[in-house]
Design an enzyme around this catalytic site. Sequence first.
Site, mmCIF file in Angstrom:
data_model
loop_
_atom_site.group_PDB
_atom_site.id
_atom_site.type_symbol
_atom_site.label_atom_id
_atom_site.label_comp_id
_atom_site.label_asym_id
_atom_site.label_seq_id
_atom_site.Cartn_x
_atom_site.Cartn_y
_atom_site.Cartn_z
ATOM 1 N N GLY A 1 1.083 -1.067 0.353
ATOM 2 C CA GLY A 1 -0.425 0.194 0.252
ATOM 3 C C GLY A 1 0.705 1.623 0.254
ATOM 4 N N LYS B 1 3.237 -10.309 -3.310
ATOM 5 C CA LYS B 1 3.967 -9.325 -3.217
ATOM 6 C C LYS B 1 5.605 -9.452 -3.316
ATOM 7 C CE LYS B 1 0.218 -6.885 -0.789
ATOM 8 N NZ LYS B 1 -0.782 -6.556 0.283
ATOM 9 N N GLY C 1 -6.204 -0.624 2.921
ATOM 10 C CA GLY C 1 -7.066 0.041 2.862
ATOM 11 C C GLY C 1 -7.412 1.089 1.519
#
Lengths: 405, 405
Positions: B127, B198, B296
């Site tokens: 993120g 990732k 998020g």
Amino acid sequence: MNTIKIGLFGFGTVGQGIYHVLGQAKNAHAEIKRICVRDLSKPRSAAVPSALFTDKPEDILDDPDINLIVEVIDNPEAAYDIVTTALRRGIDVVSGNKTMLARHLPELIDLQRRHNAALLYDASSCGSIPVIRNLEEYYDNDLLLEVKGILNGSSNYILSRVFDHGESYSQALDRARQLGFAESDPTFDIGGWDALFKLIIITVHALGEYVAPERIFTYGIQNIHDADIRYAREKGMKIKLVAQVAKVSDTAFTMFVMPEFVGPEKYIYSVDDEYNGVVIRGECYDRQFMFGKGAGSLPTASSILSDIMARRHHYRYEYKKMAYLDRPAYTTDVTLRIYARYRTTDIPAILPFRKITEMYISEGSNYVIGDIQLSDLIARRSELDAPDIFIANLSRFFSDRDVSR
Amino acid sequence: MNTIKIGLFGFGTVGQGIYHVLGQAKNAHAEIKRICVRDLSKPRSAAVPSALFTDKPEDILDDPDINLIVEVIDNPEAAYDIVTTALRRGIDVVSGNKTMLARHLPELIDLQRRHNAALLYDASSCGSIPVIRNLEEYYDNDLLLEVKGILNGSSNYILSRVFDHGESYSQALDRARQLGFAESDPTFDIGGWDALFKLIIITVHALGEYVAPERIFTYGIQNIHDADIRYAREKGMKIKLVAQVAKVSDTAFTMFVMPEFVGPEKYIYSVDDEYNGVVIRGECYDRQFMFGKGAGSLPTASSILSDIMARRHHYRYEYKKMAYLDRPAYTTDVTLRIYARYRTTDIPAILPFRKITEMYISEGSNYVIGDIQLSDLIARRSELDAPDIFIANLSRFFSDRDVSR
């Protein structure tokens, strides 16, 4: 892509570190062609060919074969001469001299533009932590709210010895000197100047604004006393030397360097020893925390190598935020809650507190906690150097308003 | 510099976050021209003009006015179609789809080169933490030794509830679901797949090597049991789901995702709740630690915005390390010390331990601690899914050899 041919100014611990790191980096395609030192007669490592050394700057500046100058000398005036001469001749420069940069950044930015030469200096702030590059490239929208951190490894080492190892301040300072973390004149580190210069550079890349050193409140840890340490311990806190720049409204920002009481819920509470830690706060991503070795020969050399490699790929700082139309303006019209400990000096008479929330008077020492304008602290700055005074920040005024860290 | 005109694919939480963040970023010079969604009839916020929406990809792909495609849809196959079509037409793309990227990176890198189009995807890994950009740009010499961290926020949230708040695993999972941190099928997160994808992307930028998902040992936390939690607590440790890539010699590296016993002296011990934390270790700079919100709507959107802004300044990944001559080779021929807890399955018979250092047999559960080759773990991978088995890493084999964190 061509090989980078480097003219190196300075062969102290960082210069030697660069020589070492470049020797290890097989894919760097960069070599040191010449090394300019002040004293040619000084004994050097046998591993470095003596033909590399010169004491004449022109041997580097006039060499058309050299396409990058790396400047890692201590003296900021000499560094300024080298860097400006090189940029005027269109030669790219990598520099780690934060004092020189913090004093002359506007002119250096202008020289880069006019002569189409690049100046990179990620190594100047927080050693191996890539703060500037990230502010310039990654946090490059106007949602950035605050950059706050421990930017000076030496003073943090001393405070860490005091708070984590129970040493006295003078014991800790002695140990820092023995380990080479503090200069023989440690004022640059413990007086907050090193952190200030880094903060000025960071602010240019964080908000697009340059603020000259003399306009910024800077207060170090040299007057810290057992009473302050005891007070912090009683509250379950540590004292850290913190540099911060923060937006205080949509149109204004403030910045300063001063000791701060830091509780264990904060990221920087755990930044110990000679480490640096930086919290970058934005509107959407909340907080980022970057942590690493802030100083030392190899970490700094490794950071310089990153700048060298970036030039190989034609990277330059764009200073994008300086072109923004709605840049925030620097203000000192903000209220801080501070702790001020004193003995004979009459602090309540010197400092025009707007509100006093706590006062303690005793035979040994006194303190007052209250709200004061940053501009008033700046106006009384010279009086605060009295050896019986220590002040520290207790504010929770912007970054800590809504969140816990 | 021109305004970026964006064609947005996907309007879930991240897509809506991008819309929100772009509205706030006054200096972004980027606007969303069209939004392609799967279901046009779904009710949308009144704040978004309905004329922006379409359900036809061609409305974006064929629009010559659109100069950047931002793809934030869930479905990796659909994302692959959009991204490859766009790159083939020379349109730049920003993507956050780690599954798609981890599976197709070699082809996507090739397409970027052949069609001179750029694909940016910093948002896909961690993120708001700029891991990829830093590996690509800053840690871009061959001194990098290891990247290790907590890359999945959902599983970390669950483990954090267990270890810091005394909840049971199933309580914690329920809470994560309620808060939207875990999908209704949480396998992607708690099975380690999200972290694996990732890690694959990170490894391309850390070492210049692509390793396909099926070649990498991946083990999640779904079989964790009170006995494991008790064991960790007794030793003063937490269990974290850790992804790591590390050089094991000058010529080889290894990588895997598995639970690990982590003591309080480690940086990642303090990465709690839904946060991500990454330690980057190099030969000269020792360790860097980056920490922030890994997921998020707004943190991811903010990271996507950084990629959008980077394209405005013509930034692209150079994949420099893929061109290195002495790239290390992937190996699974490394010895790990693991903890394996079991009940009915005969673990000592299944796993060919080279050395067993500890064994515990009881009525409720048994465990064995011993040394095993990573390649043997991969060979027995399917048998380790039995619900009465849980394994976790106890190795200190490379990164922890010489230093404490």
